[in-house]
Design an enzyme around this catalytic site. Structure first.
Site, PDB file in Angstrom:
ATOM      1  N   LYS A 171      -8.271  -0.335  -3.467  1.00 16.15           N
ATOM      2  CA  LYS A 171      -9.715  -0.185  -3.677  1.00 16.15           C
ATOM      3  C   LYS A 171     -10.028   0.659  -4.902  1.00 16.15           C
ATOM      4  O   LYS A 171     -10.930   0.337  -5.681  1.00 16.15           O
ATOM      5  CB  LYS A 171     -10.353   0.445  -2.428  1.00 16.15           C
ATOM      6  N   GLN A 226     -10.305   3.383   3.739  1.00 17.34           N
ATOM      7  CA  GLN A 226      -9.497   2.756   4.802  1.00 17.34           C
ATOM      8  C   GLN A 226      -9.648   1.227   4.717  1.00 17.34           C
ATOM      9  O   GLN A 226      -9.907   0.719   3.644  1.00 17.34           O
ATOM     10  CB  GLN A 226      -9.909   3.275   6.194  1.00 17.34           C
ATOM     11  N   ASP A 235      -5.236   1.090   1.816  1.00 16.03           N
ATOM     12  CA  ASP A 235      -4.338   1.096   0.654  1.00 16.03           C
ATOM     13  C   ASP A 235      -4.205  -0.270  -0.011  1.00 16.03           C
ATOM     14  O   ASP A 235      -3.169  -0.607  -0.589  1.00 16.03           O
ATOM     15  CB  ASP A 235      -2.940   1.622   1.048  1.00 16.03           C
ATOM     16  N   GLY A 277      -6.871   7.897  -0.005  1.00 17.95           N
ATOM     17  CA  GLY A 277      -6.180   8.210  -1.264  1.00 17.95           C
ATOM     18  C   GLY A 277      -6.307   6.990  -2.146  1.00 17.95           C
ATOM     19  O   GLY A 277      -5.696   5.962  -1.869  1.00 17.95           O
ATOM     20  N   HIS A 278      -7.161   7.066  -3.148  1.00 19.73           N
ATOM     21  CA  HIS A 278      -7.439   5.914  -4.009  1.00 19.73           C
ATOM     22  C   HIS A 278      -6.837   6.152  -5.393  1.00 19.73           C
ATOM     23  O   HIS A 278      -7.242   7.065  -6.103  1.00 19.73           O
ATOM     24  CB  HIS A 278      -8.963   5.677  -4.113  1.00 19.73           C
TER      25      HIS A 278
HETATM   26  P1  GDP Z   1      -6.498   2.307  -2.042  1.00 18.99           P
HETATM   27  O1  GDP Z   1      -6.395   3.382  -1.029  1.00 18.99           O
HETATM   28  O2  GDP Z   1      -7.036   1.034  -1.486  1.00 18.99           O
HETATM   29  O3  GDP Z   1      -7.265   2.726  -3.278  1.00 18.99           O
HETATM   30  O4  GDP Z   1      -5.007   1.995  -2.501  1.00 18.99           O
HETATM   31  P2  GDP Z   1      -3.862   3.088  -2.837  1.00 18.99           P
HETATM   32  O5  GDP Z   1      -4.192   3.719  -4.124  1.00 18.99           O
HETATM   33  O6  GDP Z   1      -3.635   3.977  -1.693  1.00 18.99           O
HETATM   34  O7  GDP Z   1      -2.585   2.152  -2.918  1.00 18.99           O
HETATM   35  C1  GDP Z   1      -2.499   1.114  -3.814  1.00 18.99           C
HETATM   36  C2  GDP Z   1      -1.279   1.352  -4.699  1.00 18.99           C
HETATM   37  O8  GDP Z   1      -0.956   0.161  -5.371  1.00 18.99           O
HETATM   38  C3  GDP Z   1      -1.521   2.369  -5.793  1.00 18.99           C
HETATM   39  O9  GDP Z   1      -0.327   3.049  -6.045  1.00 18.99           O
HETATM   40  C4  GDP Z   1      -1.920   1.508  -6.974  1.00 18.99           C
HETATM   41  O10 GDP Z   1      -1.652   2.114  -8.206  1.00 18.99           O
HETATM   42  C5  GDP Z   1      -1.046   0.313  -6.786  1.00 18.99           C
HETATM   43  N1  GDP Z   1      -1.576  -0.965  -7.269  1.00 18.99           N
HETATM   44  C6  GDP Z   1      -2.871  -1.376  -7.276  1.00 18.99           C
HETATM   45  N2  GDP Z   1      -2.945  -2.665  -7.700  1.00 18.99           N
HETATM   46  C7  GDP Z   1      -1.680  -3.054  -7.969  1.00 18.99           C
HETATM   47  C8  GDP Z   1      -1.092  -4.292  -8.407  1.00 18.99           C
HETATM   48  O11 GDP Z   1      -1.775  -5.297  -8.609  1.00 18.99           O
HETATM   49  N3  GDP Z   1       0.250  -4.304  -8.546  1.00 18.99           N
HETATM   50  C9  GDP Z   1       1.044  -3.231  -8.297  1.00 18.99           C
HETATM   51  N4  GDP Z   1       2.353  -3.349  -8.454  1.00 18.99           N
HETATM   52  N5  GDP Z   1       0.530  -2.061  -7.879  1.00 18.99           N
HETATM   53  C10 GDP Z   1      -0.816  -1.976  -7.710  1.00 18.99           C
HETATM   54  P1  IMO Z   2      -7.401   4.538   2.009  1.00 15.35           P
HETATM   55  O1  IMO Z   2      -8.860   4.752   1.746  1.00 15.35           O
HETATM   56  C1  IMO Z   2      -4.276   3.843   4.956  1.00 15.35           C
HETATM   57  C2  IMO Z   2      -4.757   5.714   8.886  1.00 15.35           C
HETATM   58  C3  IMO Z   2      -3.793   6.827   9.261  1.00 15.35           C
HETATM   59  C4  IMO Z   2      -3.759   6.666  10.761  1.00 15.35           C
HETATM   60  C5  IMO Z   2      -5.188   6.260  11.101  1.00 15.35           C
HETATM   61  C6  IMO Z   2      -6.074   7.414  11.520  1.00 15.35           C
HETATM   62  O2  IMO Z   2      -6.517   5.228   1.047  1.00 15.35           O
HETATM   63  O3  IMO Z   2      -7.088   3.100   2.174  1.00 15.35           O
HETATM   64  P2  IMO Z   2      -7.165   9.521  10.339  1.00 15.35           P
HETATM   65  O4  IMO Z   2      -6.626  10.509   9.365  1.00 15.35           O
HETATM   66  O5  IMO Z   2      -8.319   8.746   9.822  1.00 15.35           O
HETATM   67  O6  IMO Z   2      -7.435  10.127  11.668  1.00 15.35           O
HETATM   68  O7  IMO Z   2      -5.966   8.468  10.575  1.00 15.35           O
HETATM   69  O8  IMO Z   2      -5.722   5.683   9.917  1.00 15.35           O
HETATM   70  N1  IMO Z   2      -5.479   5.927   7.603  1.00 15.35           N
HETATM   71  C7  IMO Z   2      -5.220   5.270   6.478  1.00 15.35           C
HETATM   72  N2  IMO Z   2      -4.259   4.359   6.194  1.00 15.35           N
HETATM   73  N3  IMO Z   2      -5.180   4.169   4.012  1.00 15.35           N
HETATM   74  C8  IMO Z   2      -6.159   5.060   4.278  1.00 15.35           C
HETATM   75  O9  IMO Z   2      -7.163   5.316   3.417  1.00 15.35           O
HETATM   76  C9  IMO Z   2      -6.187   5.686   5.549  1.00 15.35           C
HETATM   77  N4  IMO Z   2      -6.982   6.610   6.130  1.00 15.35           N
HETATM   78  C10 IMO Z   2      -6.543   6.741   7.395  1.00 15.35           C
HETATM   79  O10 IMO Z   2      -2.547   6.630   8.663  1.00 15.35           O
HETATM   80  O11 IMO Z   2      -2.919   5.588  11.109  1.00 15.35           O
HETATM   81 MG    MG Z   3      -5.012   4.720  -0.212  1.00 15.64          MG
END
Ligand code: GDP
Ligand code: IMO
Ligand code: MG
Length: 421
Positions: free
Chosen positions: A17, A223, A14, A41-42
């Site tokens: 990416k 991840q 998270d 979840g991107h």
């Molecule tokens: P990912 O899994 O690495 O793609 O990241 P996620 O989407 O799960 O979580 C990142 C969260 O931070 C999302 O809700 C994005 O919209 C938000 N986000 C990304 N870059 C920024 C930033 O520079 N500032 C803020 N406030 N939010 C951001």
């Molecule tokens: P993105 O791509 C954050 C974590 C789960 C759990 C562990 C194992 O959005 O960054 P799994 O379902 O793979 O068996 O879970 O890894 N986890 C993540 N945490 N971002 C993710 O993906 C994750 N995918 C799995 O919360 O601790």
């Molecule tokens: Mg994510």
């Protein structure tokens, strides 16, 4: 010959990416996922709209992009078909832009049940899995029992499906776990049918043809490095190699053909699920990070654990991935903090170490360095020179410690809120 550039998370996932891949996509023709599955979840934000992708590469919203789901990915047809329908509902064309590796493994409905049953049986020791069936599917892959996307085309598909399902039902007897997959199984086969309109490809051939034809390719990690099956905080990890090495096995790219490695980190730290998190904050500061950073899971909605930046873990990730450009996300979340802390070492009993220790699960105490907060709104800044001095000090300290330049800084979720140095 062009090399494959890589974007991956350096922390516990998270990091942002999805946003970065979406921002970088205009420079690339091909975007490819190499590991993980719908546990990811991107999030993408552009033109006032938001979107969360789970299996589809984050290049899908750019015209002319080729999006490949590589052999290292595990696919739930229900989730993927649903995701495609949601993308198309925005008016975005997906046909001719999405290609699926024949060698990617399928997550069966019973894999999901096994995941849930296994977690339920672990009690306090549970991983905190997203319960998408990731672990059991990779277990069947390495156990040489798995079903692959290419098998969908075989006349024996149903027979193989039933054989694997029976094996799972047998395994499930050892758990006291009630389940009913009737409905999900129907959706699963409907999902399989919906995927048939996409080309099932030998993605390693396709990717290498693109490399040889000088086409720019970006590999999108899921991840984060600290969730890597080999080098993460085992057993509190996911079941794939999230590191750069995963690009080689998850797409069929030779190590010599890896180009730039962009390592993404948040200006602080988060983690969802169980496992060690040395800089975690259990106080009002942690709550403030969660609230301002909107730190709730994009896949499960779970509140994310929050804490200060951990340079011990970050440097470990930079080393393991051969990162040559850092990308700092969510710096804006720290706008209103008087003091910002960064862990520069751990105390392990009497000893102090700056090296990420095997004993991480036994508990370590972070040693912090403190920085003065910048205490102003940086969201509208678009040039590095315009950042306040305290902010630059923070960035430059991280660069110095990691030995890698911070090339991109993100100050908000939108595509536009990005500074490239
Ligand atoms: P990912 O899994 O690495 O793609 O990241 P996620 O989407 O799960 O979580 C990142 C969260 O931070 C999302 O809700 C994005 O919209 C938000 N986000 C990304 N870059 C920024 C930033 O520079 N500032 C803020 N406030 N939010 C951001
Ligand atoms: P993105 O791509 C954050 C974590 C789960 C759990 C562990 C194992 O959005 O960054 P799994 O379902 O793979 O068996 O879970 O890894 N986890 C993540 N945490 N971002 C993710 O993906 C994750 N995918 C799995 O919360 O601790
Ligand atoms: Mg994510």
């Amino acid at each position: 010959m062009k090399k494959v550039d890589v974007v991956l998370g350096l922390q516990w996932g998270d990091e942002g990416k999805g946003k970065v891949v979406d921002v970088l996509t205009p420079n690339y023709k091909v975007i490819a996922r190499f590991q993980g599955g719908p546990n990811a979840g991107h999030s993408l934000h552009f033109n006032g709209k938001s979107f969360v992708l789970h299996t589809v590469p984050s290049g899908i919203f750019r015209d002319g992009s080729v999006n490949i789901i590589g052999n290292g990915v595990v696919i739930d047809p229900v989730i993927l078909a649903d995701e495609i329908a949601q993308i198309e509902a925005t008016g975005q064309q997906v046909t001719d832009k999405l290609f699926i590796s024949k060698k990617a493994h399928l997550i069966l409905p019973t894999h999901r049940i096994l995941d849930a049953a296994s977690e339920a049986s672990k009690g306090k020791g549970k991983i905190g899995s997203t319960l998408k069936g990731i672990g059991p599917t990779y277990m069947d892959k390495t156990g040489r029992n798995g079903l692959r996307v290419g098998d969908i085309l075989s006349p024996e598909f149903m027979e193989r499906y039933n054989r694997l399902k029976e094996k799972h039902e047998h395994m499930l007897k050892q758990y006291d776990y009630a389940y009913d997959i009737t409905e999900y199984e129907q959706e699963w086969f409907a999902g399989i049918d919906k995927l048939r309109r996409f080309p099932f490809i030998e993605s390693e051939q396709v990717v290498n043809d693109y490399i040889n034809n000088d086409t720019a390719i970006l590999a999108e990690g899921a991840q984060g490095s600290m969730l890597d099956i080999d080098f993460g905080t085992y057993p509190f990890v996911t079941s794939s190699n999230t590191l750069c090495a995963g690009v080689c096995t998850g797409l069929g790219v030779a190590p010599s053909r890896i180009g730039d490695v962009y390592g993404i980190f948040k200006a602080y730290c988060t983690r969802v699920g169980s496992g060690p998190f040395p800089t975690e904050l259990f106080d009002a500061t942690g709550d403030k990070l969660r609230e301002i950073g909107k730190e709730f899971g994009a896949t499960t909605g779970r509140p994310r654990r929050c804490g200060w930046l951990d340079l011990v873990a970050l440097k470990y990730s930079v080393m393991m991935n051969g990162v040559n450009a850092l990308i700092m996300m969510k710096a804006d979340v720290l706008n209103d903090f008087d003091t910002i802390k960064v862990a520069v070492a751990y105390k392990l009993g009497e000893k102090e170490t700056a090296q990420f220790p095997y004993e991480i699960n036994d508990g370590v105490e972070p040693v912090y360095k403190e920085f003065k907060g910048w205490k102003c709104d940086i969201n509208a800044i678009r040039k590095y020179e315009d950042f306040p001095a305290e902010f630059k000090q923070y960035v430059e300290f991280i660069e110095q410690e990691c030995g890698v330049p911070v090339k991109i800084i993100s100050v908000g979720p939108d595509r536009e809120e990005t500074i490239v140095r």
